[in-house]
Design a protein around this motif. Structure first.
Motif, PDB file in Angstrom:
ATOM      1  N   SER A   1      22.974 -30.384  37.183  1.00  0.00           N
ATOM      2  CA  SER A   1      22.460 -29.486  36.234  1.00  0.00           C
ATOM      3  C   SER A   1      22.246 -30.059  34.606  1.00  0.00           C
ATOM      4  CB  SER A   1      23.414 -28.494  36.085  1.00  0.00           C
ATOM      5  OG  SER A   1      24.701 -28.656  35.542  1.00  0.00           O
ATOM      6  N   GLN A   2      21.299 -29.244  34.138  1.00  0.00           N
ATOM      7  CA  GLN A   2      21.054 -29.616  32.706  1.00  0.00           C
ATOM      8  C   GLN A   2      20.922 -28.194  31.853  1.00  0.00           C
ATOM      9  OE1 GLN A   2      16.697 -30.902  33.305  1.00  0.00           O
ATOM     10  NE2 GLN A   2      17.212 -32.850  33.091  1.00  0.00           N
ATOM     11  N   PHE A   3      21.264 -28.257  30.545  1.00  0.00           N
ATOM     12  CA  PHE A   3      21.029 -27.539  29.794  1.00  0.00           C
ATOM     13  C   PHE A   3      19.573 -27.477  29.324  1.00  0.00           C
ATOM     14  CE2 PHE A   3      25.312 -27.846  28.500  1.00  0.00           C
ATOM     15  CZ  PHE A   3      25.752 -26.362  28.568  1.00  0.00           C
ATOM     16  N   LEU A   4      18.598 -26.483  29.378  1.00  0.00           N
ATOM     17  CA  LEU A   4      17.336 -26.468  28.725  1.00  0.00           C
ATOM     18  C   LEU A   4      17.078 -25.704  27.700  1.00  0.00           C
ATOM     19  CD1 LEU A   4      15.277 -26.190  32.168  1.00  0.00           C
ATOM     20  CD2 LEU A   4      15.936 -28.297  31.194  1.00  0.00           C
ATOM     21  N   THR A   5      16.456 -25.895  26.434  1.00  0.00           N
ATOM     22  CA  THR A   5      16.056 -25.117  25.505  1.00  0.00           C
ATOM     23  C   THR A   5      14.625 -24.978  25.334  1.00  0.00           C
ATOM     24  OG1 THR A   5      18.126 -25.721  24.110  1.00  0.00           O
ATOM     25  CG2 THR A   5      16.405 -24.648  23.048  1.00  0.00           C
ATOM     26  N   TYR A   6      14.208 -23.745  25.588  1.00  0.00           N
ATOM     27  CA  TYR A   6      12.579 -23.980  25.234  1.00  0.00           C
ATOM     28  C   TYR A   6      12.242 -23.268  23.922  1.00  0.00           C
ATOM     29  CZ  TYR A   6      12.262 -23.347  30.517  1.00  0.00           C
ATOM     30  OH  TYR A   6      12.228 -23.512  31.834  1.00  0.00           O
ATOM     31  N   PRO A   7      11.513 -24.056  23.246  1.00  0.00           N
ATOM     32  CA  PRO A   7      10.992 -23.409  21.692  1.00  0.00           C
ATOM     33  C   PRO A   7      10.394 -22.336  21.925  1.00  0.00           C
ATOM     34  CG  PRO A   7       9.721 -25.330  22.348  1.00  0.00           C
ATOM     35  CD  PRO A   7      10.651 -25.212  23.607  1.00  0.00           C
ATOM     36  N   PRO A   8      10.355 -21.344  20.925  1.00  0.00           N
ATOM     37  CA  PRO A   8       9.431 -20.285  21.025  1.00  0.00           C
ATOM     38  C   PRO A   8       8.037 -20.732  21.406  1.00  0.00           C
ATOM     39  CG  PRO A   8      10.718 -20.275  18.923  1.00  0.00           C
ATOM     40  CD  PRO A   8      11.023 -21.532  19.466  1.00  0.00           C
ATOM     41  N   GLY A   9       7.377 -20.081  22.132  1.00  0.00           N
ATOM     42  CA  GLY A   9       6.140 -20.180  22.706  1.00  0.00           C
ATOM     43  C   GLY A   9       6.319 -21.377  24.003  1.00  0.00           C
TER      44      GLY A   9
ATOM     45  N   LEU B   1      12.954  -6.433  25.925  1.00  0.00           N
ATOM     46  CA  LEU B   1      11.707  -6.096  26.644  1.00  0.00           C
ATOM     47  C   LEU B   1      10.632  -6.461  25.552  1.00  0.00           C
ATOM     48  CD1 LEU B   1      11.136  -5.008  29.388  1.00  0.00           C
ATOM     49  CD2 LEU B   1      10.134  -2.766  28.248  1.00  0.00           C
ATOM     50  N   GLY B   2       9.583  -7.661  25.880  1.00  0.00           N
ATOM     51  CA  GLY B   2       8.820  -7.884  24.876  1.00  0.00           C
ATOM     52  C   GLY B   2       8.880  -9.067  24.543  1.00  0.00           C
ATOM     53  N   ASP B   3      10.246  -9.934  24.681  1.00  0.00           N
ATOM     54  CA  ASP B   3      10.487 -11.112  24.017  1.00  0.00           C
ATOM     55  C   ASP B   3       9.796 -11.914  25.006  1.00  0.00           C
ATOM     56  OD1 ASP B   3      12.026 -10.427  21.838  1.00  0.00           O
ATOM     57  OD2 ASP B   3      14.034 -10.487  23.131  1.00  0.00           O
ATOM     58  N   GLY B   4       9.442 -11.713  26.119  1.00  0.00           N
ATOM     59  CA  GLY B   4       8.501 -12.523  27.014  1.00  0.00           C
ATOM     60  C   GLY B   4       9.739 -13.539  27.806  1.00  0.00           C
ATOM     61  N   GLY B   5       9.116 -14.857  28.193  1.00  0.00           N
ATOM     62  CA  GLY B   5       9.986 -15.498  28.839  1.00  0.00           C
ATOM     63  C   GLY B   5      10.729 -15.386  30.296  1.00  0.00           C
ATOM     64  N   GLU B   6       9.845 -14.367  31.048  1.00  0.00           N
ATOM     65  CA  GLU B   6      10.355 -14.020  32.222  1.00  0.00           C
ATOM     66  C   GLU B   6      10.062 -15.039  33.347  1.00  0.00           C
ATOM     67  OE1 GLU B   6       8.270 -12.014  30.386  1.00  0.00           O
ATOM     68  OE2 GLU B   6       9.095 -10.206  30.324  1.00  0.00           O
ATOM     69  N   LEU B   7      10.985 -15.010  34.346  1.00  0.00           N
ATOM     70  CA  LEU B   7      10.771 -15.852  35.478  1.00  0.00           C
ATOM     71  C   LEU B   7      10.019 -15.089  36.600  1.00  0.00           C
ATOM     72  CD1 LEU B   7      11.463 -18.634  36.655  1.00  0.00           C
ATOM     73  CD2 LEU B   7      13.303 -17.420  37.793  1.00  0.00           C
ATOM     74  N   ASP B   8       8.869 -15.828  37.006  1.00  0.00           N
ATOM     75  CA  ASP B   8       8.043 -15.173  38.157  1.00  0.00           C
ATOM     76  C   ASP B   8       8.397 -16.024  39.370  1.00  0.00           C
ATOM     77  OD1 ASP B   8       6.731 -12.970  36.862  1.00  0.00           O
ATOM     78  OD2 ASP B   8       5.173 -14.468  36.015  1.00  0.00           O
TER      79      ASP B   8
ATOM     80  N   ALA C   1       7.604 -19.842  37.977  1.00  0.00           N
ATOM     81  CA  ALA C   1       6.881 -20.035  36.716  1.00  0.00           C
ATOM     82  C   ALA C   1       7.471 -19.218  35.745  1.00  0.00           C
ATOM     83  CB  ALA C   1       5.546 -19.538  36.703  1.00  0.00           C
ATOM     84  N   VAL C   2       7.732 -20.156  34.472  1.00  0.00           N
ATOM     85  CA  VAL C   2       8.194 -19.380  33.444  1.00  0.00           C
ATOM     86  C   VAL C   2       7.163 -18.748  32.240  1.00  0.00           C
ATOM     87  CG1 VAL C   2       9.835 -19.560  31.143  1.00  0.00           C
ATOM     88  CG2 VAL C   2      10.247 -20.762  33.577  1.00  0.00           C
ATOM     89  N   ARG C   3       7.021 -17.467  32.121  1.00  0.00           N
ATOM     90  CA  ARG C   3       6.040 -16.936  31.155  1.00  0.00           C
ATOM     91  C   ARG C   3       6.540 -17.556  29.700  1.00  0.00           C
ATOM     92  NH1 ARG C   3       5.457 -10.931  32.828  1.00  0.00           N
ATOM     93  NH2 ARG C   3       5.419 -11.109  34.943  1.00  0.00           N
ATOM     94  N   ALA C   4       5.763 -17.768  28.568  1.00  0.00           N
ATOM     95  CA  ALA C   4       5.737 -18.042  27.386  1.00  0.00           C
ATOM     96  C   ALA C   4       6.820 -17.008  26.637  1.00  0.00           C
ATOM     97  CB  ALA C   4       4.730 -18.253  26.592  1.00  0.00           C
ATOM     98  N   ALA C   5       7.697 -17.366  25.794  1.00  0.00           N
ATOM     99  CA  ALA C   5       8.709 -16.277  25.236  1.00  0.00           C
ATOM    100  C   ALA C   5       8.528 -16.435  24.031  1.00  0.00           C
ATOM    101  CB  ALA C   5      10.181 -16.771  25.369  1.00  0.00           C
ATOM    102  N   ASN C   6       8.725 -15.425  23.131  1.00  0.00           N
ATOM    103  CA  ASN C   6       8.330 -15.432  21.594  1.00  0.00           C
ATOM    104  C   ASN C   6       9.675 -15.745  20.578  1.00  0.00           C
ATOM    105  OD1 ASN C   6       9.853 -13.075  21.387  1.00  0.00           O
ATOM    106  ND2 ASN C   6       8.178 -11.894  21.483  1.00  0.00           N
ATOM    107  N   LYS C   7      10.712 -16.392  21.625  1.00  0.00           N
ATOM    108  CA  LYS C   7      11.879 -16.775  20.640  1.00  0.00           C
ATOM    109  C   LYS C   7      12.498 -18.081  21.615  1.00  0.00           C
ATOM    110  CE  LYS C   7      15.032 -13.185  21.930  1.00  0.00           C
ATOM    111  NZ  LYS C   7      15.617 -12.018  21.186  1.00  0.00           N
TER     112      LYS C   7
END
Ligand code: OGA
Ligand code: MN
Length: 217
Positions: free
Chosen positions: A110-118, A148-155, A188-194
């Protein structure tokens, strides 16, 4: 002795759902105290500059040319109490899946993953069908106060052929755990705003029978 950082009934339901649908989602699965340790561990890796821009493994690059993501990652090695407790939890899940579903899962990475904003991750599957390498994928979220509105949902879709609306859309709330059959379930991971933090893991068959070169990090 400390209470286990998960609920046995919830784990049973998770495995039933994995068997029925090919994926399973449980909110508030991991105990808040452990989630907090893992968030702190992930942030410590970021601050120490230990996270590398995630590459795409050799087999994965062949799997899907479309595979695109923006994320930094570091492998969990159990060095901290939090990582050790999480790996112990994964071991419980592994043995429960083997007992219930006879999957013969041998190890977990396993890995820690850090997605930047966007940051985002296009629709993909985690394992090339037929290689029998990654069998079950795990995702555990590390985001407190996700709105809600931060995005980043997993579809999540239930088959490769399904190009329609996702069967499930999961907000990346701290403590939420997702299991998916690695060879069958597009996601898929949607873009998040944070900034968005995750532990992504894979239950595998014996590595020595399915050796692959993993992303350097
Ligand atoms: C992956 C993945 C999901 C997520 O790392 O393969 O699909 O929610 N991650 O970050
Ligand atoms: Mn994935």
């Amino acid at each position: 002795m400390l209470a286990p950082p998960y609920d046995q009934n919830q784990l049973d339901q998770l495995i039933t759902s994995l068997a029925d649908r090919g994926f399973a989602v449980a909110e508030n699965f991991v105990a808040p105290a452990l989630v907090d340790r893992l968030i702190a561990d992930c942030m410590a890796h970021e601050e120490r500059g230990q996270m590398a821009l995630a590459g795409v493994g050799r087999d994965e690059a062949n799997t899907l040319a479309e595979r695109i993501r923006q994320v930094k990652s570091v492998w969990l090695n159990g060095a901290s109490d939090g990582e050790a407790a999480f790996l112990a939890l994964a071991e419980h899940i592994r043995s429960a899946m083997n007992q219930r579903l006879y999957l013969g899962l041998f190890e977990f990475e396993s890995q820690f993953l850090t997605y930047p904003p966007g940051g985002f991750y296009k629709r993909h599957i985690d394992s090339l069908q037929g290689t029998r390498n990654r069998i079950v994928s795990l995702v555990h979220y590390l985001n407190r106060d996700w709105q809600l509105g931060d995005g980043g949902e997993l579809d999540i879709w239930t088959s490769r052929d399904d190009q329609g609306a996702p069967a499930a859309t999961v907000a990346p709330h701290a403590g939420t755990l997702v299991l998916m059959l690695s060879e069958d379930i597009p996601h898929a991971v949607r873009a998040a705003n944070k900034t968005r933090r995750v532990i992504a893991g894979w239950f595998r068959l014996n590595a020595s029978t399915a050796r692959r070169i993993d992303p350097a990090s």
